[in-house]
Design a protein around this motif. Structure first.
Motif, PDB file in Angstrom:
ATOM      1  N   ILE A 515       0.860  -1.185   0.000  1.00 39.03           N
ATOM      2  CA  ILE A 515       0.000   0.000   0.000  1.00 39.03           C
ATOM      3  C   ILE A 515       0.899   1.239   0.000  1.00 39.03           C
ATOM      4  O   ILE A 515       1.875   1.311   0.756  1.00 39.03           O
ATOM      5  N   PRO A 516       0.607   2.263  -0.819  1.00 35.58           N
ATOM      6  CA  PRO A 516       1.476   3.442  -0.906  1.00 35.58           C
ATOM      7  C   PRO A 516       1.631   4.168   0.433  1.00 35.58           C
ATOM      8  O   PRO A 516       0.695   4.229   1.244  1.00 35.58           O
ATOM      9  N   ALA A 517       2.809   4.747   0.642  1.00 33.02           N
ATOM     10  CA  ALA A 517       3.087   5.473   1.885  1.00 33.02           C
ATOM     11  C   ALA A 517       2.155   6.666   2.060  1.00 33.02           C
ATOM     12  O   ALA A 517       1.826   7.047   3.191  1.00 33.02           O
ATOM     13  N   ASN A 518       1.717   7.267   0.945  1.00 38.09           N
ATOM     14  CA  ASN A 518       0.828   8.427   1.050  1.00 38.09           C
ATOM     15  C   ASN A 518      -0.455   8.092   1.798  1.00 38.09           C
ATOM     16  O   ASN A 518      -1.034   8.946   2.472  1.00 38.09           O
ATOM     17  N   TYR A 519      -0.914   6.858   1.656  1.00 41.55           N
ATOM     18  CA  TYR A 519      -2.137   6.448   2.355  1.00 41.55           C
ATOM     19  C   TYR A 519      -1.949   6.562   3.858  1.00 41.55           C
ATOM     20  O   TYR A 519      -2.835   7.047   4.573  1.00 41.55           O
ATOM     21  N   TYR A 520      -0.791   6.137   4.358  1.00 45.11           N
ATOM     22  CA  TYR A 520      -0.564   6.151   5.804  1.00 45.11           C
ATOM     23  C   TYR A 520      -0.320   7.559   6.320  1.00 45.11           C
ATOM     24  O   TYR A 520      -0.665   7.878   7.469  1.00 45.11           O
ATOM     25  N   ASP A 521       0.248   8.417   5.482  1.00 44.00           N
ATOM     26  CA  ASP A 521       0.366   9.830   5.871  1.00 44.00           C
ATOM     27  C   ASP A 521      -1.022  10.433   6.068  1.00 44.00           C
ATOM     28  O   ASP A 521      -1.245  11.226   7.007  1.00 44.00           O
ATOM     29  N   ASP A 522      -1.961  10.045   5.195  1.00 45.57           N
ATOM     30  CA  ASP A 522      -3.329  10.545   5.332  1.00 45.57           C
ATOM     31  C   ASP A 522      -3.994   9.977   6.579  1.00 45.57           C
ATOM     32  O   ASP A 522      -4.710  10.692   7.277  1.00 45.57           O
ATOM     33  N   LEU A 523      -3.760   8.680   6.856  1.00 46.11           N
ATOM     34  CA  LEU A 523      -4.324   8.086   8.076  1.00 46.11           C
ATOM     35  C   LEU A 523      -3.857   8.840   9.314  1.00 46.11           C
ATOM     36  O   LEU A 523      -4.637   9.085  10.239  1.00 46.11           O
ATOM     37  N   ALA A 524      -2.576   9.202   9.350  1.00 45.87           N
ATOM     38  CA  ALA A 524      -2.028   9.913  10.500  1.00 45.87           C
ATOM     39  C   ALA A 524      -2.710  11.254  10.702  1.00 45.87           C
ATOM     40  O   ALA A 524      -2.857  11.733  11.838  1.00 45.87           O
ATOM     41  N   ALA A 525      -3.136  11.871   9.596  1.00 39.85           N
ATOM     42  CA  ALA A 525      -3.823  13.161   9.693  1.00 39.85           C
ATOM     43  C   ALA A 525      -5.269  13.007  10.152  1.00 39.85           C
ATOM     44  O   ALA A 525      -5.843  13.926  10.738  1.00 39.85           O
ATOM     45  N   ARG A 526      -5.882  11.846   9.874  1.00 40.74           N
ATOM     46  CA  ARG A 526      -7.309  11.660  10.163  1.00 40.74           C
ATOM     47  C   ARG A 526      -7.585  11.005  11.505  1.00 40.74           C
ATOM     48  O   ARG A 526      -8.635  11.224  12.106  1.00 40.74           O
ATOM     49  N   TYR A 527      -6.668  10.175  11.976  1.00 36.53           N
ATOM     50  CA  TYR A 527      -6.919   9.415  13.200  1.00 36.53           C
ATOM     51  C   TYR A 527      -5.710   9.512  14.136  1.00 36.53           C
ATOM     52  O   TYR A 527      -4.590   9.794  13.704  1.00 36.53           O
ATOM     53  N   GLU A 528      -5.961   9.243  15.411  1.00 37.13           N
ATOM     54  CA  GLU A 528      -4.882   9.142  16.382  1.00 37.13           C
ATOM     55  C   GLU A 528      -4.630   7.674  16.679  1.00 37.13           C
ATOM     56  O   GLU A 528      -5.563   6.918  16.951  1.00 37.13           O
ATOM     57  N   PHE A 529      -3.371   7.258  16.618  1.00 37.81           N
ATOM     58  CA  PHE A 529      -2.996   5.870  16.844  1.00 37.81           C
ATOM     59  C   PHE A 529      -2.036   5.774  18.018  1.00 37.81           C
ATOM     60  O   PHE A 529      -1.317   6.728  18.346  1.00 37.81           O
ATOM     61  N   ALA A 530      -2.023   4.597  18.639  1.00 39.66           N
ATOM     62  CA  ALA A 530      -1.046   4.340  19.689  1.00 39.66           C
ATOM     63  C   ALA A 530       0.355   4.341  19.088  1.00 39.66           C
ATOM     64  O   ALA A 530       0.534   4.148  17.878  1.00 39.66           O
ATOM     65  N   GLU A 531       1.344   4.543  19.939  1.00 41.47           N
ATOM     66  CA  GLU A 531       2.717   4.613  19.463  1.00 41.47           C
ATOM     67  C   GLU A 531       3.099   3.313  18.739  1.00 41.47           C
ATOM     68  O   GLU A 531       2.911   2.214  19.260  1.00 41.47           O
ATOM     69  N   GLY A 532       3.601   3.443  17.536  1.00 43.61           N
ATOM     70  CA  GLY A 532       4.045   2.306  16.750  1.00 43.61           C
ATOM     71  C   GLY A 532       2.948   1.609  15.964  1.00 43.61           C
ATOM     72  O   GLY A 532       3.246   0.768  15.103  1.00 43.61           O
ATOM     73  N   GLU A 533       1.678   1.929  16.249  1.00 42.83           N
ATOM     74  CA  GLU A 533       0.579   1.225  15.593  1.00 42.83           C
ATOM     75  C   GLU A 533       0.565   1.499  14.096  1.00 42.83           C
ATOM     76  O   GLU A 533       0.473   0.571  13.271  1.00 42.83           O
ATOM     77  N   LEU A 534       0.665   2.769  13.724  1.00 41.32           N
ATOM     78  CA  LEU A 534       0.594   3.116  12.311  1.00 41.32           C
ATOM     79  C   LEU A 534       1.799   2.556  11.550  1.00 41.32           C
ATOM     80  O   LEU A 534       1.668   2.124  10.396  1.00 41.32           O
ATOM     81  N   GLU A 535       2.953   2.527  12.192  1.00 41.31           N
ATOM     82  CA  GLU A 535       4.138   1.975  11.547  1.00 41.31           C
ATOM     83  C   GLU A 535       3.953   0.487  11.252  1.00 41.31           C
ATOM     84  O   GLU A 535       4.406  -0.023  10.215  1.00 41.31           O
TER      85      GLU A 535
END
Length: 593
Positions: A515-535
């Motif tokens: 999945i493209p990295a841009n998708y996860y950059d957008d997720l980070a802007a829309r939601y709050e995740f626990a440390e390391g979760e998004l990675e």
């Protein structure tokens, strides 16, 4: 109550349309004037053809721009009408549809309209013909059914009545309850059509986007109930203008049309067919392939084991938890690749489910089986997918798994629990039919249709499900006929921990869709995740979504033939399918392809 269909609803020549209507089980037809004008048959030959097919000709239509016009124009109209009435005598039909005028010459004068319609009815009566006056939703001065009825009442002619059309009534938001004020004997004809909710000009909506009852957003059944309360005893007739239906094969479209009326008649209490037997789970998904090795490798990485093989056919049973996948190499052609060909549905009463399906025109599939094989009932869905009605783990009924010999292999634990949902790509002209089929035949509930952006077009998707979500089927269609083969089918597998399941899959040699990295950059802007979760999600290609009920995490395997697998984790009762992530998934799959 008799059923009828307007020839404009089907594709092909008039002869082809009549044959399709008869074979589908209709009692009669409305002859659309353009179909007759283009036919090589004489009116007498059309009449004889209909008689041979067992069809009555219930209506000739349409006669346009007849009323509330200047005297010289009306004189020409009567001349034209006389010729048409003589033609109708040759056809052997006694009712003509007259649409409310859209002519710029028509004046806003109800008294003149009533007077001229009465004179038209006088002429029609001389030929033994009745005039059914209908309000077009875009009529110049008469656009509602109650206005049309007021004019008919004022005319007071026995050969003049009204025609009610569900599209013209419901598209304008008119209250159909007022229909009950019309005497049933003055409703000369009833035309039915549904439509999806669209914000567009009503004329374009009507001409291009009507569909059969139960396939759109109108309460057609409610309108029919009001009509029945008047004592109306004429046919239920379909008049559907639809660009897709006009290009699709007439035979299947006619069957779809007749099925819609069977469902409607049941809904309003006119018939009592076998009751729906709602499936309670997915017994198996069957993949057909010419080369079992690639899909077997994916299943093995997912933790499935080849636990059994059919005693008489080249079919393997792969299992993990309650998820079962059959891999069938019988009769597959290599160029077709791997495809999802059949679904086993758990049924409380398989025989009753088959009777219901047959009553609603689902083709019952002949099945080659040995004497010792379990007697499975199977029918075909509109897209050709075979649906088997199963009774797994019920001693009182034959278990389909008894046809398989145990291999002694045990699944490797990866957290897969069951099949969460199945996604089936529909032929472009069967999307609406598929929705009605799964609702009417299987008793599943249809969710809202959603549009999904694809890099090369647009997809429409609608899920059908039972009450507890143990059966979920996503029906998807592309924007063009070529999309039928471009877009893949998939099997979604439920897990309690998608991260752990994804890791086990990759550790076993499986490949997840990047999945493209841009998708996860957008997720980070829309939601709050626990440390390391998004990675973690980024590393594994896990996508994320939320709705009012919970959280949805999911990831995808690479595609084998036309099939890929999805690992899904639903928390808190999430009801969706990750539609917001579908454009990203589709783009990633195009890139991988």
């Amino acid at each position: 109550m008799r059923t009828s269909i307007a020839t404009v609803s089907l594709s092909g020549s008039l002869t082809e349309k009549l044959t399709a209507a008869a074979r589908a089980g209709f009692d009669g037809v409305e002859i659309f004037e353009n179909d007759l004008l283009a036919a090589p048959l004489t009116p007498e030959e059309v009449r004889a053809r209909c008689a041979d097919l067992g069809l009555s000709i219930d209506l000739y239509q349409p006669m346009r721009d007849m009323e509330a016009v200047p005297a010289d124009v009306f004189a020409r109209n009567l001349r034209r009408a006389r010729a048409k009435f003589a033609l109708m005598n040759r056809l052997g039909t006694d009712t003509v549809l007259v649409c409310s005028s859209v002519s710029p010459l028509a004046v806003d004068d109800d008294a003149l309209a009533a007077e001229q319609l009465a004179r038209l009815a006088d002429l029609a009566q001389d030929f033994g013909i009745r005039v059914a006056y209908e309000a077009l939703a875009w009529g110049r001065h008469v656009s509602t059914y109650d206005h049309a009825w007021h004019i008919v009442q004022s005319a007071g002619h026995p050969a003049l009545g009204t025609c009610l059309d569900s599209f013209h009534i419901l598209s304008r938001g008119s209250d159909p309850k007022g229909i009950e004020d019309i005497p049933g004997e003055k409703i000369f004809f009833l035309q039915l059509a549904d439509a999806p909710p669209l914000a567009m000009d009503v004329l374009q909506w009507s001409r291009h986007h009507r569909c059969f009852p139960g396939q759109g957003g109108f309460d057609v059944a409610g309108l029919v109930r009001h009509v029945l309360h008047t004592g109306y005893s004429g046919p239920l007739s379909l008049e559907v203008f639809n660009d897709v239906f006009r290009q699709a094969e007439a035979g299947p479209t006619a069957v779809d049309a007749h099925r819609s009326l069977l469902v409607l008649k049941e809904t309003v209490g006119l018939t009592t067919p076998p009751a729906p037997v709602v499936p309670t789970g997915v017994a198996f998904a069957e993949l057909v392939t010419a080369d079992a090795e690639p899909v077997s490798a994916v299943l093995a990485a997912l933790g499935f084991a080849r636990t059994a093989r059919h005693r008489g056919k080249p079919v393997d049973l792969w299992e993990q938890g309650e998820a079962r996948v059959l891999v069938n190499t019988a009769g597959a052609v290599r160029r077709d690749g791997t495809r999802l060909a059949a679904i086993g549905l758990e049924s409380p009463d398989p025989a009753a489910a088959a009777r219901r399906a047959e009553a609603f025109l689902a083709p019952v599939l002949p099945r080659r089986r040995a004497p010792e094989d379990a007697p499975l009932d199977a029918v075909a869905a509109p897209d050709g997918t075979e649906l088997f009605f199963c009774a797994t783990d019920r001693p009182a009924r034959p278990d389909w798994r008894a046809d398989f010999a145990d291999t002694g292999h045990t699944p490797r634990e990866t957290g897969v629990r069951r099949i969460d949902h199945l996604a089936l790509t529909q032929p472009w002209h069967h999307y609406d039919e598929a929705t009605l089929f799964h609702r009417g035949v299987l008793g599943l509930h249809g969710q809202e249709s959603v549009d999904v952006a694809d890099p090369y077009g647009l997809l429409r998707s609608r899920a059908v499900t039972n009450a507890d979500g143990s059966v979920r089927i996503a029906l998807t269609v592309g924007a063009a006929p070529s999309d039928d083969t471009v877009h893949a089918q998939h099997v979604a597998l439920a897990t309690d921990d998608v991260v752990a399941a994804a890791r086990r899959f990759t550790e076993a040699g499986g490949r997840l869709l990047p999945i493209p990295a841009n998708y996860y950059d957008d997720l980070a802007a829309r939601y709050e995740f626990a440390e390391g979760e998004l990675e973690t999600y980024r590393a594994l290609g896990i996508l994320y979504d939320e709705d009012a009920y919970g959280v949805f995490r999911h990831c995808y395997t690479h595609t084998v033939g036309r099939v890929f697998f999805e690992l899904v984790q639903r928390d808190g009762g999430h009801r969706g399918y990750g539609a917001v992530n579908a454009p990203v998934r589709l783009a990633a799959q195009h890139t991988a392809r």
